[in-house]
Design a protein around this motif. Sequence first.
Motif, mmCIF file in Angstrom:
data_model
loop_
_atom_site.group_PDB
_atom_site.id
_atom_site.type_symbol
_atom_site.label_atom_id
_atom_site.label_comp_id
_atom_site.label_asym_id
_atom_site.label_seq_id
_atom_site.Cartn_x
_atom_site.Cartn_y
_atom_site.Cartn_z
ATOM 1 N N ILE A 80 -1.432 -25.110 30.936
ATOM 2 C CA ILE A 80 -1.541 -26.062 29.688
ATOM 3 C C ILE A 80 -2.034 -27.243 30.459
ATOM 4 O O ILE A 80 -2.173 -28.780 29.867
ATOM 5 N N GLU A 81 -1.831 -27.731 31.939
ATOM 6 C CA GLU A 81 -1.827 -28.736 32.854
ATOM 7 C C GLU A 81 -0.739 -29.920 32.331
ATOM 8 O O GLU A 81 -1.581 -30.978 31.887
ATOM 9 N N ALA A 82 0.279 -29.532 32.080
ATOM 10 C CA ALA A 82 1.319 -30.383 31.663
ATOM 11 C C ALA A 82 2.057 -31.203 32.855
ATOM 12 O O ALA A 82 2.442 -30.366 33.831
ATOM 13 N N TYR A 83 2.015 -32.536 32.805
ATOM 14 C CA TYR A 83 2.476 -33.181 33.893
ATOM 15 C C TYR A 83 3.549 -34.228 33.476
ATOM 16 O O TYR A 83 3.352 -34.612 32.360
ATOM 17 N N HIS A 84 4.353 -34.694 34.259
ATOM 18 C CA HIS A 84 5.281 -35.556 34.008
ATOM 19 C C HIS A 84 4.561 -36.703 34.519
ATOM 20 O O HIS A 84 4.008 -36.973 35.630
ATOM 21 N N ALA A 85 4.846 -37.997 33.959
ATOM 22 C CA ALA A 85 3.939 -39.334 34.321
ATOM 23 C C ALA A 85 5.097 -40.436 34.662
ATOM 24 O O ALA A 85 6.223 -40.371 34.205
ATOM 25 N N TRP B 73 8.624 -41.738 32.538
ATOM 26 C CA TRP B 73 8.927 -41.511 31.140
ATOM 27 C C TRP B 73 9.521 -40.260 31.053
ATOM 28 O O TRP B 73 8.994 -39.073 31.518
ATOM 29 N N TYR B 74 10.444 -40.057 30.202
ATOM 30 C CA TYR B 74 11.083 -38.509 29.902
ATOM 31 C C TYR B 74 11.365 -38.391 28.337
ATOM 32 O O TYR B 74 11.696 -39.287 27.802
ATOM 33 N N ALA B 75 10.779 -37.209 28.082
ATOM 34 C CA ALA B 75 10.777 -36.904 26.692
ATOM 35 C C ALA B 75 12.295 -36.823 26.266
ATOM 36 O O ALA B 75 12.891 -35.917 26.576
ATOM 37 N N GLU B 76 12.489 -37.215 24.796
ATOM 38 C CA GLU B 76 13.893 -37.308 24.408
ATOM 39 C C GLU B 76 14.208 -35.631 24.237
ATOM 40 O O GLU B 76 15.104 -35.219 24.505
ATOM 41 N N ASN B 77 13.070 -34.931 23.536
ATOM 42 C CA ASN B 77 13.421 -33.482 22.876
ATOM 43 C C ASN B 77 12.535 -32.703 23.819
ATOM 44 O O ASN B 77 11.570 -31.993 23.064
ATOM 45 N N TRP C 228 5.657 -34.856 14.649
ATOM 46 C CA TRP C 228 6.128 -34.723 16.083
ATOM 47 C C TRP C 228 7.365 -35.393 16.536
ATOM 48 O O TRP C 228 7.550 -36.258 15.864
ATOM 49 N N GLU C 229 7.831 -34.785 17.403
ATOM 50 C CA GLU C 229 9.129 -35.187 17.741
ATOM 51 C C GLU C 229 8.938 -35.641 19.424
ATOM 52 O O GLU C 229 9.537 -35.227 20.508
ATOM 53 N N ASN C 230 7.870 -36.565 19.681
ATOM 54 C CA ASN C 230 7.562 -36.855 21.298
ATOM 55 C C ASN C 230 8.097 -38.261 21.558
ATOM 56 O O ASN C 230 7.263 -38.717 22.251
ATOM 57 N N GLU C 231 9.077 -38.530 21.305
ATOM 58 C CA GLU C 231 9.343 -39.986 21.612
ATOM 59 C C GLU C 231 9.902 -39.608 23.010
ATOM 60 O O GLU C 231 10.366 -38.646 23.686
ATOM 61 N N SER C 232 9.730 -40.857 23.919
ATOM 62 C CA SER C 232 9.996 -40.727 25.172
ATOM 63 C C SER C 232 10.889 -42.046 25.610
ATOM 64 O O SER C 232 10.725 -43.054 24.781
ATOM 65 N N TRP C 233 11.445 -42.088 26.867
ATOM 66 C CA TRP C 233 12.024 -43.015 27.361
ATOM 67 C C TRP C 233 11.748 -43.547 28.719
ATOM 68 O O TRP C 233 11.610 -42.657 29.467
ATOM 69 N N ALA C 234 11.523 -44.799 28.911
ATOM 70 C CA ALA C 234 11.315 -45.104 30.248
ATOM 71 C C ALA C 234 12.495 -45.410 31.237
ATOM 72 O O ALA C 234 13.518 -46.003 30.640
ATOM 73 N N TYR C 235 12.575 -45.158 32.358
ATOM 74 C CA TYR C 235 13.767 -45.055 33.184
ATOM 75 C C TYR C 235 13.234 -45.837 34.807
ATOM 76 O O TYR C 235 12.099 -45.379 35.165
#
Length: 142
Positions: free
Chosen positions: A29-34, A66-70, A112-119
């Motif tokens: 599904i070409e899922a990447y961490h950004a 960015w990291y997804a919360e859930n 959708w529960e696609n909240e993310s946090w920046a670190y």
Amino acid sequence: LPPVPESALIIVYYAEQAIAALGTIGEVIEAYHAGMTFEISNYDELIANGEISDVDLVPREFTVEWYAENFPFGAFLPQVIGKDSEPTEEADADDNNPKNNPPSASKTGLQWENESWAYYSPEYKPSRWSKGRTRIGTVAGS
């Protein structure tokens, strides 16, 4: 973010890496961490001029990710909201906003529960960003 001098020239990159936790499915599904990486291109000059005196506080390169919360489920699959389902706090907040909830709006559907946090990280590791990075542009400091 680090306190960079106004005269700093910062190259901004968009970076991606494969999400190892998803294995083959992630590849399909070409899922990447950004993330975004930053490089102060005139770093040596700024040190020589005394504009950067604390190299631990102001690194040459640094990263914001960015990291997804859930993760992983909330980032890929929506929650089904039925008439008998308990809405989440987020849904309640949206429901209380008349602009988001006209009188004809249904309380059923997908959420959708696609909240993310920046670190922030005070470093850049080239080997981490397996898909590489793409230069976006250059900005001035401060």
